[in-house]
Design a protein around this motif. Structure first.
Motif, short mmCIF file in Angstrom:
data_model
loop_
_atom_site.label_atom_id
_atom_site.label_comp_id
_atom_site.label_asym_id
_atom_site.label_seq_id
_atom_site.Cartn_x
_atom_site.Cartn_y
_atom_site.Cartn_z
N ILE A 162 0.83 -1.21 0.00
CA ILE A 162 0.00 0.00 0.00
C ILE A 162 0.86 1.26 0.00
O ILE A 162 0.56 2.23 -0.70
N THR A 163 1.92 1.25 0.77
CA THR A 163 2.76 2.45 0.91
C THR A 163 3.93 2.48 -0.06
O THR A 163 4.63 3.49 -0.14
N ALA A 352 5.00 8.20 8.05
CA ALA A 352 4.18 9.41 8.17
C ALA A 352 4.65 10.50 7.22
O ALA A 352 3.85 11.18 6.57
N VAL A 353 5.96 10.67 7.12
CA VAL A 353 6.53 11.69 6.25
C VAL A 353 6.19 11.41 4.79
O VAL A 353 5.83 12.32 4.03
N ALA A 354 6.28 10.15 4.38
CA ALA A 354 5.95 9.81 2.99
C ALA A 354 4.47 10.01 2.71
O ALA A 354 4.09 10.54 1.66
N ILE A 355 3.62 9.59 3.64
CA ILE A 355 2.17 9.70 3.44
C ILE A 355 1.73 11.16 3.39
O ILE A 355 0.80 11.52 2.65
N THR A 356 2.38 12.03 4.15
CA THR A 356 2.03 13.46 4.15
C THR A 356 2.83 14.25 3.13
O THR A 356 2.76 15.47 3.09
N ASN A 357 3.62 13.55 2.33
CA ASN A 357 4.45 14.19 1.31
C ASN A 357 5.41 15.22 1.91
O ASN A 357 5.59 16.33 1.40
N TYR A 448 -3.56 3.94 -2.88
CA TYR A 448 -2.31 4.65 -3.14
C TYR A 448 -2.44 6.14 -2.84
O TYR A 448 -1.54 6.75 -2.27
N ARG A 449 -3.59 6.72 -3.24
CA ARG A 449 -3.81 8.14 -2.97
C ARG A 449 -3.90 8.39 -1.47
O ARG A 449 -3.36 9.37 -0.96
#
Length: 465
Positions: A162-163, A352-357, A448-449
């Protein structure tokens, strides 16, 4: 099975992972010379990775530990560190079985197209073993422990899938996923909370190392920020004892330089790793293509590859500093975050950093909420963990009677072993895993989004493979 575990512990990740990759590459038809040079670069990069991380963990971690030790408040459950927890996990019956079980589960899931990740990070199967061992010792039922471990592995692989697009793109690590269950614990919080934070407008406040650098110039440079934060931590730890001598100031400045050095050198080490990994990855994909295998696969890796990112460093340092007073004022907490306080916050921050860009503000909020949940989870889990340590005949640190590990702050491990203690809990656990798997395979683009990744063209909605 014991031989495999001993081989992994003896060689370590820096040698064992290149060894596995070399055999894997030869099986898939990569030329021996090309394969050897690639794995040699990977071995060099992994060794250099720990050359960079160990001083960072040692100096920053010691400073933070001293801050905690100097506090007048004492808590009963002592953090003895993730290496101790890993050693305990591999010392149980579940630990002795976990490598072959983990590989079998991964291969079956690949064959059934339930995952696109081939997890090469065998050392971190200790997370699976930890959950399984806790469930086994809580119930004295080996099958409960094995099923809990399998559930953990399945969840880690699915979360890795997913990530993967967001993390591989954000950290510039193409072809890699991170089925590192310890770090992926943050994903459980990040997926829903990132959406909530965007809805209330925090998504518009984008604070990242890049925006800070653009606003502040040299004072916004990631290495300069890291240097300043390192000095601040050292002053908080030793300001009363080391500021009255040149030697003391040298120690304080060294912490700043080591933290800055980690930020500066980490991308260069990762560059060497990718130089070795990309040829193997491309050769494997070419081999699959020739055999008519059109599916895209990820290589599963340790999240340690991501924690040198400036946004991860900044978030992790903020969490470290906040967690110190929090552990003493949080009602009901009995765990003193010590040995792993200089390590775990950075692993928690990466997803968290990747998910929040790269949004440091949102990442900090997500990781702090994860940390608060973690304090309560580890407080509840420490008695059982201490019982396991004693039953295995392991020696506790002098003067310590109750132990835990900062790695246990990843509260999903406790959740999985609690559910693994009863048949109903196991049914709920596997039902949840298969529900998420079904929804993810059916609606990949949406997942993914939600995990922070958007690409211009992702194919039709029917393209779930």
């Amino acid at each position: 099975m014991a031989f495999i575990n001993n081989l992994i512990s003896t060689l370590g990740a820096s040698l064992f992972l290149p060894f596995v990759l070399f055999i894997f590459a030869l099986i898939l038809g990569v030329k021996p010379g090309k394969a050897f040079r690639s794995v040699l670069l990977i071995a060099i990069a992994l060794t250099a990775l720990w050359w960079v991380l160990n001083p960072f963990i040692g100096f920053a971690g010691q400073a933070v530990s001293d801050m905690v030790k100097n506090s007048a408040v004492k808590l009963p459950y002592i953090d003895v560190g993730w290496p101790f927890a890993a050693a305990i996990s591999y010392s149980t019956k579940i630990g002795a079985l976990i490598i072959p079980i983990g590989l079998a589960i991964n291969l079956v899931m690949l064959w059934l197209r339930w995952t696109d990740t081939f997890d090469l990070d065998l050392w971190n199967y200790w997370h699976w073993a930890f959950v399984g061992s806790m469930a086994y010792y809580a119930t004295n039922n080996l099958w409960y422990g094995i099923l809990a471990a399998i559930a953990t592995g399945m969840a880690a692989l699915i979360l890795g899938d997913i990530t993967a697009p967001a993390m591989s793109k954000f950290f510039n690590l193409p072809g890699l996923s991170f089925p590192h269950f310890q770090s992926q614990a943050t994903t459980f919080v990040a997926l829903p909370l990132n959406w909530v934070l965007d809805k209330i407008g925090l998504g518009k406040v984008h604070i990242s190392s890049k925006t800070i650098r653009e606003k502040l110039g040299i004072m916004g440079d990631s290495t300069v920020i890291a240097f300043i934060l390192g000095i601040v931590i050292a002053l908080l730890a030793w300001g009363k004892t080391k500021t009255n001598s040149i030697a003391g100031w040298a120690t304080i400045l060294t912490v700043g330089v080591v933290v800055a050095g980690a930020v500066y050198l980490f991308p260069k080490v990762i560059g060497a790793l990718m130089e070795g990994l990309v040829p193997i990855s491309e050769s494997v994909r070419e081999t699959f293509k020739k055999k008519g295998f059109k599916r895209e696969l990820y290589f599963g890796m340790d999240t340690a590859l991501t924690i040198g990112n400036p946004d991860v460093i900044a978030t992790g340092l903020l969490v470290m500093i906040t967690a110190i007073p929090l552990m003493f004022v949080l009602p009901g907490n009995k765990f003193i975050y010590l040995a792993d306080l200089g390590v775990v916050p950075f692993f928690m921050s990466s997803t968290a950093v990747a998910i929040t860009n790269g949004n440091i503000l949102k990442s900090y909020i997500i990781v702090m909420i994860t940390t608060i949940i973690g304090f309560y989870a580890v407080t509840l889990a420490c008695p059982l963990f201490t019982q396991i340590v004693i039953s295995l005949g392991k020696t506790l640190p002098m003067g310590v009677t109750k132990v835990g590990a900062g790695a246990m702050m990843m509260w999903t491990q406790e959740l999985f072993y609690w559910l693994g203690e009863t048949p109903i809990g196991l049914i709920i656990l596997f039902a949840s895993i298969f529900t998420v798997l079904f929804l993810f395979r059916k609606h990949k683009q949406a997942w993914y989004r939600a995990a922070g990744y958007v690409m211009e063209k992702m194919g039709s909605s029917k393209d779930t493979e």
